[in-house]
Design a protein around this motif. Sequence first.
Motif, PDB file in Angstrom:
ATOM      1  N   VAL A 196       0.812  -1.226   0.000  1.00  0.00           N
ATOM      2  CA  VAL A 196       0.000   0.000   0.000  1.00  0.00           C
ATOM      3  C   VAL A 196       0.841   1.268   0.000  1.00  0.00           C
ATOM      4  O   VAL A 196       0.296   2.371  -0.082  1.00  0.00           O
ATOM      5  CB  VAL A 196      -0.970   0.028   1.210  1.00  0.00           C
ATOM      6  CG1 VAL A 196      -2.005  -1.087   1.098  1.00  0.00           C
ATOM      7  CG2 VAL A 196      -0.213  -0.069   2.527  1.00  0.00           C
ATOM      8  N   ARG A 197       2.148   1.123   0.062  1.00  0.00           N
ATOM      9  CA  ARG A 197       3.006   2.308   0.185  1.00  0.00           C
ATOM     10  C   ARG A 197       2.787   3.292  -0.976  1.00  0.00           C
ATOM     11  O   ARG A 197       2.665   4.501  -0.771  1.00  0.00           O
ATOM     12  CB  ARG A 197       4.479   1.902   0.241  1.00  0.00           C
ATOM     13  CG  ARG A 197       5.421   3.091   0.473  1.00  0.00           C
ATOM     14  CD  ARG A 197       6.874   2.641   0.540  1.00  0.00           C
ATOM     15  NE  ARG A 197       7.119   1.742   1.655  1.00  0.00           N
ATOM     16  CZ  ARG A 197       7.313   2.155   2.899  1.00  0.00           C
ATOM     17  NH1 ARG A 197       7.289   3.456   3.188  1.00  0.00           N
ATOM     18  NH2 ARG A 197       7.539   1.285   3.863  1.00  0.00           N
ATOM     19  N   ALA A 198       2.752   2.785  -2.188  1.00  0.00           N
ATOM     20  CA  ALA A 198       2.615   3.671  -3.352  1.00  0.00           C
ATOM     21  C   ALA A 198       1.255   4.358  -3.400  1.00  0.00           C
ATOM     22  O   ALA A 198       1.096   5.381  -4.090  1.00  0.00           O
ATOM     23  CB  ALA A 198       2.844   2.876  -4.637  1.00  0.00           C
ATOM     24  N   ILE A 199       0.281   3.832  -2.679  1.00  0.00           N
ATOM     25  CA  ILE A 199      -1.052   4.445  -2.620  1.00  0.00           C
ATOM     26  C   ILE A 199      -1.111   5.478  -1.499  1.00  0.00           C
ATOM     27  O   ILE A 199      -1.638   6.584  -1.681  1.00  0.00           O
ATOM     28  CB  ILE A 199      -2.134   3.363  -2.391  1.00  0.00           C
ATOM     29  CG1 ILE A 199      -2.051   2.270  -3.468  1.00  0.00           C
ATOM     30  CG2 ILE A 199      -3.529   3.993  -2.368  1.00  0.00           C
ATOM     31  CD1 ILE A 199      -2.904   1.048  -3.155  1.00  0.00           C
ATOM     32  N   ILE A 200      -0.587   5.133  -0.332  1.00  0.00           N
ATOM     33  CA  ILE A 200      -0.710   5.979   0.852  1.00  0.00           C
ATOM     34  C   ILE A 200       0.318   7.115   0.872  1.00  0.00           C
ATOM     35  O   ILE A 200       0.003   8.236   1.310  1.00  0.00           O
ATOM     36  CB  ILE A 200      -0.575   5.121   2.133  1.00  0.00           C
ATOM     37  CG1 ILE A 200      -1.676   4.051   2.202  1.00  0.00           C
ATOM     38  CG2 ILE A 200      -0.603   5.999   3.388  1.00  0.00           C
ATOM     39  CD1 ILE A 200      -3.077   4.588   2.331  1.00  0.00           C
ATOM     40  N   HIS A 201       1.523   6.849   0.413  1.00  0.00           N
ATOM     41  CA  HIS A 201       2.578   7.871   0.500  1.00  0.00           C
ATOM     42  C   HIS A 201       2.182   9.191  -0.186  1.00  0.00           C
ATOM     43  O   HIS A 201       2.376  10.271   0.409  1.00  0.00           O
ATOM     44  CB  HIS A 201       3.887   7.344  -0.087  1.00  0.00           C
ATOM     45  CG  HIS A 201       5.008   8.338  -0.035  1.00  0.00           C
ATOM     46  ND1 HIS A 201       5.606   8.725   1.150  1.00  0.00           N
ATOM     47  CD2 HIS A 201       5.623   9.053  -1.022  1.00  0.00           C
ATOM     48  CE1 HIS A 201       6.554   9.620   0.891  1.00  0.00           C
ATOM     49  NE2 HIS A 201       6.572   9.835  -0.415  1.00  0.00           N
ATOM     50  N   MET A 289       1.806   4.522  11.309  1.00  0.00           N
ATOM     51  CA  MET A 289       1.095   5.593  10.611  1.00  0.00           C
ATOM     52  C   MET A 289       0.405   5.061   9.353  1.00  0.00           C
ATOM     53  O   MET A 289      -0.754   5.397   9.083  1.00  0.00           O
ATOM     54  CB  MET A 289       2.041   6.732  10.244  1.00  0.00           C
ATOM     55  CG  MET A 289       1.342   7.860   9.497  1.00  0.00           C
ATOM     56  SD  MET A 289       2.312   9.379   9.370  1.00  0.00           S
ATOM     57  CE  MET A 289       3.629   8.851   8.272  1.00  0.00           C
ATOM     58  N   TYR A 290       1.100   4.219   8.602  1.00  0.00           N
ATOM     59  CA  TYR A 290       0.497   3.650   7.402  1.00  0.00           C
ATOM     60  C   TYR A 290      -0.709   2.785   7.749  1.00  0.00           C
ATOM     61  O   TYR A 290      -1.742   2.837   7.069  1.00  0.00           O
ATOM     62  CB  TYR A 290       1.528   2.845   6.614  1.00  0.00           C
ATOM     63  CG  TYR A 290       2.336   3.677   5.643  1.00  0.00           C
ATOM     64  CD1 TYR A 290       2.106   3.614   4.271  1.00  0.00           C
ATOM     65  CD2 TYR A 290       3.321   4.547   6.090  1.00  0.00           C
ATOM     66  CE1 TYR A 290       2.834   4.375   3.374  1.00  0.00           C
ATOM     67  CE2 TYR A 290       4.063   5.317   5.215  1.00  0.00           C
ATOM     68  CZ  TYR A 290       3.813   5.229   3.856  1.00  0.00           C
ATOM     69  OH  TYR A 290       4.532   5.997   2.973  1.00  0.00           O
ATOM     70  N   ARG A 291      -0.593   1.987   8.796  1.00  0.00           N
ATOM     71  CA  ARG A 291      -1.733   1.144   9.193  1.00  0.00           C
ATOM     72  C   ARG A 291      -2.918   2.008   9.633  1.00  0.00           C
ATOM     73  O   ARG A 291      -4.074   1.692   9.332  1.00  0.00           O
ATOM     74  CB  ARG A 291      -1.316   0.167  10.291  1.00  0.00           C
ATOM     75  CG  ARG A 291      -0.297  -0.863   9.828  1.00  0.00           C
ATOM     76  CD  ARG A 291      -0.163  -2.044  10.769  1.00  0.00           C
ATOM     77  NE  ARG A 291       0.946  -2.905  10.335  1.00  0.00           N
ATOM     78  CZ  ARG A 291       0.889  -3.759   9.306  1.00  0.00           C
ATOM     79  NH1 ARG A 291      -0.236  -3.858   8.620  1.00  0.00           N
ATOM     80  NH2 ARG A 291       1.927  -4.486   8.980  1.00  0.00           N
TER      81      ARG A 291
END
Length: 427
Positions: A196-201, A289-291
């Motif tokens: 999900v990094r590329a979506i959330i960042h 934070m991402y979660r």
Amino acid sequence: MKKTDTKYQAFIQILREELIPAMGCTEPIALAYAAAIARDTLEAIPERIEVEASGSLIKNVKSVIVPNTQQLKGIPAAVTAGIIAGNAEKELEVIAEVSEEQIQEMKRYLEQTPITVKPLNSGITFDLIIKVYKGTSYSKIRIANYHTNVVLVEKDHNILEQKEINEETEEGLTDRSLLSMEDIWDFSQTVDIEDVRAIIHPQIVCNMEIAEEGIRGDYGANIGSVLLGMGENNVQTRAKAMAAAASDARMNGCELPVVINSGSGNQGITTSVPVIVYARDLKVSEEQMYRALVLANLTTIHQKTPIGRLSAYCGAVSAGVGAGAGIAYLCGGGYREIIHTVVNAVAIVSGMVCDGAKASCAAKIASSVDAGILGYYMYKNGQQFYGGDGLVTKGVEATLKNIGRLGKEGMKETNREIIRIMTEEPC
């Protein structure tokens, strides 16, 4: 939840579909997008334009500034921006790159070109048709149900592209009925962050950048700055203020992009900015934070799905509740704390009306974030609202079902009356 589970991949795809960048309020941008497609299809700058739009869309375009237009407002301005400067390939960033010469050309075009606007009563809440003419040639574009869903491309009586419209179903998108608070919690705690990094960042970067610009600049009623100036320098106030400041800027012509949620930049801001502010204040890990942001975003989407993209029910409410869920997790809450936060928060602010996109959205965002935070602290202090308290009923899913029914069905006449009030000529 395991990576091999169908829901795991579906939840990632839902986030990918909903968390996309947009410049400016998404309703005028959808009009600009349709106009750019219409111009490209016509293969000429139109001499005349006809616009039909659903009442909810008209409501959301009436009072908001279209970015990169030097403070122009309204449907003709949005359409003109798309005609003169739109790059349809960029979808909701269609007018992200506009030169000074193009802005001046927009003003001349508005003065010289007949642009008519009529209500579109198709029974679909989000619906628009743009028809543009050059001599005897024309092109016609229709977008329905969500902001980039082009369902008709027509030129000179030839159908170039057409999709079937099945009432208000969002064909082509991942099934949102898979979402539940229990599965959202499970997914948020087990998802591989790299998935999900590329979506959330981008949401972290873009939405905090416009929040900081909102504090620095002079936008609308400056709700964010007002909140910071009230003397309470704590994380709760900063969370509300930064979210409001981002909306201050976005509603009032700031030319920075926002990563949206459920078709709305304000909802993307409200869902994410308070969570990021709390995460930084609490000095949690990047993973936490991402979660928290995965939890907050999916909670917002889950609430909005039964309500629909546009309603008389203010979307900031759902997003503030989503933010409350993310904050509850950051403060050490588990599943039980999350669901009670959600129920408490919707009980506090459900019923706040949407009277279109404009400066006061920032204040509504601050109130919604406050409700999300209060919902958590109520439960933390042994307080909660119980089934039978108004719209609250037994179980989080049943309560959210009631809220969805209120927003979609119960507030239809409210929406019509708001539209009538907003479109009446002043005395």
